[in-house]
Design a protein around this motif. Structure first.
Motif, PDB file in Angstrom:
ATOM      1  N   ASP A   2       6.370 -21.824 -11.141  1.00  0.00           N
ATOM      2  CA  ASP A   2       4.799 -21.840 -11.157  1.00  0.00           C
ATOM      3  C   ASP A   2       4.152 -20.401 -10.448  1.00  0.00           C
ATOM      4  OD1 ASP A   2       2.331 -22.156 -11.484  1.00  0.00           O
ATOM      5  OD2 ASP A   2       2.460 -24.532 -11.026  1.00  0.00           O
ATOM      6  N   GLY A   3       4.441 -19.585 -11.138  1.00  0.00           N
ATOM      7  CA  GLY A   3       4.219 -18.403 -10.682  1.00  0.00           C
ATOM      8  C   GLY A   3       2.623 -18.231 -10.292  1.00  0.00           C
ATOM      9  N   GLU A   4       1.800 -18.817 -11.378  1.00  0.00           N
ATOM     10  CA  GLU A   4       0.233 -18.670 -11.101  1.00  0.00           C
ATOM     11  C   GLU A   4       0.016 -19.480  -9.753  1.00  0.00           C
ATOM     12  OE1 GLU A   4      -3.727 -20.803 -13.088  1.00  0.00           O
ATOM     13  OE2 GLU A   4      -2.145 -19.860 -14.502  1.00  0.00           O
ATOM     14  N   ALA A   5       0.607 -20.756  -9.453  1.00  0.00           N
ATOM     15  CA  ALA A   5       0.222 -21.457  -8.277  1.00  0.00           C
ATOM     16  C   ALA A   5       0.676 -20.583  -6.911  1.00  0.00           C
ATOM     17  CB  ALA A   5       0.889 -22.884  -8.310  1.00  0.00           C
ATOM     18  N   GLY A   6       1.723 -20.137  -7.154  1.00  0.00           N
ATOM     19  CA  GLY A   6       2.372 -19.343  -5.893  1.00  0.00           C
ATOM     20  C   GLY A   6       1.480 -18.100  -5.600  1.00  0.00           C
ATOM     21  N   VAL A   7       1.414 -17.013  -6.583  1.00  0.00           N
ATOM     22  CA  VAL A   7       0.537 -16.130  -6.383  1.00  0.00           C
ATOM     23  C   VAL A   7      -0.900 -16.721  -5.944  1.00  0.00           C
ATOM     24  CG1 VAL A   7      -0.390 -13.937  -7.341  1.00  0.00           C
ATOM     25  CG2 VAL A   7       1.855 -14.791  -7.794  1.00  0.00           C
ATOM     26  N   TYR A   8      -1.546 -17.640  -6.292  1.00  0.00           N
ATOM     27  CA  TYR A   8      -2.647 -18.178  -5.978  1.00  0.00           C
ATOM     28  C   TYR A   8      -2.731 -18.326  -4.334  1.00  0.00           C
ATOM     29  CZ  TYR A   8      -6.970 -20.908  -5.355  1.00  0.00           C
ATOM     30  OH  TYR A   8      -8.074 -21.280  -5.313  1.00  0.00           O
ATOM     31  N   ALA A  64       3.243  -7.461  -4.689  1.00  0.00           N
ATOM     32  CA  ALA A  64       4.021  -7.122  -5.735  1.00  0.00           C
ATOM     33  C   ALA A  64       4.881  -8.025  -6.671  1.00  0.00           C
ATOM     34  CB  ALA A  64       5.247  -6.048  -5.334  1.00  0.00           C
ATOM     35  N   SER A  65       5.031  -8.099  -7.845  1.00  0.00           N
ATOM     36  CA  SER A  65       5.447  -9.175  -8.501  1.00  0.00           C
ATOM     37  C   SER A  65       7.127  -9.346  -8.421  1.00  0.00           C
ATOM     38  CB  SER A  65       5.166  -8.810 -10.251  1.00  0.00           C
ATOM     39  OG  SER A  65       4.287  -9.479 -10.552  1.00  0.00           O
ATOM     40  N   ASN A  66       7.804  -8.603  -7.751  1.00  0.00           N
ATOM     41  CA  ASN A  66       8.989  -9.049  -7.137  1.00  0.00           C
ATOM     42  C   ASN A  66       9.321  -8.166  -5.746  1.00  0.00           C
ATOM     43  OD1 ASN A  66       9.524  -6.470  -7.993  1.00  0.00           O
ATOM     44  ND2 ASN A  66      11.595  -6.903  -8.884  1.00  0.00           N
ATOM     45  N   ASP A  67      10.456  -8.542  -5.170  1.00  0.00           N
ATOM     46  CA  ASP A  67      10.478  -7.999  -3.765  1.00  0.00           C
ATOM     47  C   ASP A  67      11.182  -6.729  -3.896  1.00  0.00           C
ATOM     48  OD1 ASP A  67      10.095 -10.456  -2.563  1.00  0.00           O
ATOM     49  OD2 ASP A  67      11.979 -11.180  -2.158  1.00  0.00           O
ATOM     50  N   ALA A  79       3.003  -7.835   0.216  1.00  0.00           N
ATOM     51  CA  ALA A  79       3.986  -9.195   0.118  1.00  0.00           C
ATOM     52  C   ALA A  79       4.500  -9.184  -1.340  1.00  0.00           C
ATOM     53  CB  ALA A  79       3.017 -10.380   0.114  1.00  0.00           C
ATOM     54  N   GLY A  80       5.612  -9.666  -1.392  1.00  0.00           N
ATOM     55  CA  GLY A  80       6.321  -9.722  -2.618  1.00  0.00           C
ATOM     56  C   GLY A  80       6.538 -11.322  -3.198  1.00  0.00           C
ATOM     57  N   PHE A  81       7.611 -11.235  -4.407  1.00  0.00           N
ATOM     58  CA  PHE A  81       7.816 -12.621  -4.835  1.00  0.00           C
ATOM     59  C   PHE A  81       9.377 -12.635  -5.265  1.00  0.00           C
ATOM     60  CE2 PHE A  81       5.719 -16.001  -7.563  1.00  0.00           C
ATOM     61  CZ  PHE A  81       6.752 -16.528  -7.686  1.00  0.00           C
ATOM     62  N   ASN A 115       2.113 -12.544 -16.729  1.00  0.00           N
ATOM     63  CA  ASN A 115       0.955 -13.204 -17.027  1.00  0.00           C
ATOM     64  C   ASN A 115       0.323 -14.115 -16.110  1.00  0.00           C
ATOM     65  OD1 ASN A 115       0.163 -11.394 -19.361  1.00  0.00           O
ATOM     66  ND2 ASN A 115       2.052 -12.008 -19.709  1.00  0.00           N
ATOM     67  N   PHE A 116       1.473 -15.149 -15.875  1.00  0.00           N
ATOM     68  CA  PHE A 116       0.937 -16.269 -14.842  1.00  0.00           C
ATOM     69  C   PHE A 116       0.855 -15.747 -13.424  1.00  0.00           C
ATOM     70  CE2 PHE A 116       3.773 -18.834 -17.810  1.00  0.00           C
ATOM     71  CZ  PHE A 116       2.784 -19.557 -18.316  1.00  0.00           C
ATOM     72  N   ARG A 117       1.617 -14.704 -12.937  1.00  0.00           N
ATOM     73  CA  ARG A 117       1.235 -14.437 -11.520  1.00  0.00           C
ATOM     74  C   ARG A 117       0.084 -13.523 -11.570  1.00  0.00           C
ATOM     75  NH1 ARG A 117       7.499 -12.743 -10.027  1.00  0.00           N
ATOM     76  NH2 ARG A 117       8.387 -14.693 -10.861  1.00  0.00           N
ATOM     77  N   LEU A 118      -0.314 -12.828 -12.556  1.00  0.00           N
ATOM     78  CA  LEU A 118      -1.556 -12.166 -12.402  1.00  0.00           C
ATOM     79  C   LEU A 118      -2.676 -13.136 -12.579  1.00  0.00           C
ATOM     80  CD1 LEU A 118      -2.893  -9.352 -12.373  1.00  0.00           C
ATOM     81  CD2 LEU A 118      -2.960  -9.217 -14.984  1.00  0.00           C
ATOM     82  N   GLU A 119      -2.529 -14.056 -13.438  1.00  0.00           N
ATOM     83  CA  GLU A 119      -3.719 -15.242 -13.407  1.00  0.00           C
ATOM     84  C   GLU A 119      -3.985 -15.659 -12.198  1.00  0.00           C
ATOM     85  OE1 GLU A 119      -6.828 -17.146 -15.152  1.00  0.00           O
ATOM     86  OE2 GLU A 119      -5.794 -15.432 -15.904  1.00  0.00           O
TER      87      GLU A 119
END
Length: 340
Positions: free
Chosen positions: A166-172, A250-253, A277-279, A199-203
């Motif tokens: 759940d990239g949206e919840a994580g990046v939020y 950033a969207s990945n480490d 920070a990364g992912f 798109n989920f992460r940006l959201e």
């Protein structure tokens, strides 16, 4: 005993016919328990190893699953893929199965690579990774009878089995953490926007800003490519703005670590002058004390493989669509904004 041990060798030693020996070793239930145990005991004693090609022909199975990495180059040095492949490979070994690994750049030849595996009956199932918004690979596989699972969701208008973070919840949560530290100008180095997870992460980033009453600005967004170069170019662009960000996600480490290196090269102190920070939380991230969102990539590889193995065996899945929540890991690369 010297020489290759064959079914004929076991037949001579046990007194049973070659057919009975073969059926006992393959597990047919028309062979009595006592006969099977005697044959297995002799076979093990002689050091017999089954001919897997013959067994596969009998079972109409390859005991192999396929994985086609959608990448433009030799990216096996990417710790994300290394972790994923390790999880898949180790879980397959528990099932006595093998992995057929291929690399194919996204583009016109990609579906041909999938057709080669499917129509050539080279694998019993496939794992699809880095899913896209409108994923032609998934659309194609849905027209076949081959079992498959995806690491990621897609806008494809049909049901399919997947595991996703759940990239949206994580990046939020990550963006909110940076906002709580006083950061108001937060840059975002995205994955390519044709990838579903981007798109989920940006959201998640957008929603966190909105909840804090901060306008979303495309000026602070850079579309990266998930490589070190993408992270460097993203940091270079964002840190050249008149109103520089005080934090970058950033969207990945891999991109986060590269952005960190660039920022240090131009004299910034990470965690003080600039938070990054990364992912993923891949292996180097703890060494460089990178704040990130942890997704258990190795375990996801194991879970994908277990799901696919059940599908191959025509067993029902407990959770055919599994959404996991990443865990925020706070380290020294992020700190309080003293810039104001």
């Amino acid at each position: 005993m010297s020489g290759q041990v064959t079914l004929k060798t076991i037949s001579k030693q046990t007194g049973f016919s070659v057919t009975t020996v073969s059926r006992a070793l393959t597990g047919y239930d028309d062979v009595s328990k006592e006969t099977r145990e005697k044959i297995l005991e002799v076979a093990n004693g002689l050091g017999y190893y089954p001919n897997f090609t013959a067994r596969q022909l009998q079972k109409q199975r390859t005991d192999t699953i396929g994985l086609i990495l959608p990448t433009y180059g030799p990216r096996f040095n990417d710790p994300y893929f290394s972790e994923l492949i390790s999880g898949i490979g180790n879980q397959l070994s528990r099932f006595g199965m093998s992995l057929l690994l291929s690399v194919q750049a996204p583009g016109p030849n990609e579906i041909s690579a999938y057709r080669h595996m499917v129509e050539g009956k080279r694998v019993d199932g496939l794992i699809v990774v880095r899913t896209r918004n409108e994923d032609d690979r998934i659309k194609y596989l849905l027209t076949t009878t081959l079992p498959f699972v995806a690491f990621g969701r897609s806008n494809v208008d049909a049901f399919f089995n997947y595991i996703d973070e759940d990239g949206e919840a994580g990046v939020y949560e990550l963006t909110k953490y940076l906002l709580d530290l006083g950061h108001r100008r937060i840059g975002f180095i995205s994955a390519p926007f044709n990838l579903m997870f981007a798109n989920f992460r940006l959201e998640g980033y957008r929603k966190a800003l909105e909840d804090y009453g901060i306008d979303f600005s495309n000026e602070y967004i850079y579309e990266g490519d998930l490589t070190r170069k993408g992270g460097e170019l993203g940091a270079k662009k964002l840190l050249s703005l008149n109103q520089k960000p005080t934090a970058i996600i950033a969207s990945n480490d891999l991109m986060a670590l590269s952005a960190m290196t660039y920022a240090q090269d131009i004299g910034l102190t990470i965690g003080k002058d600039l938070s990054i920070a990364g992912f993923d939380d891949v292996t180097p991230s703890d060494i460089f004390s990178l704040t990130t969102l942890r997704q258990p990539i190795y375990n996801i590889g194991c879970l994908l493989t277990s799901m696919l193995q059940k599908l191959i065996q025509n067993e029902p899945l407990d959770e055919p669509q599994l959404l996991l929540k990443p865990q925020l890991i706070i380290r020294n690369s992020t700190g309080i904004n003293i810039d104001g």
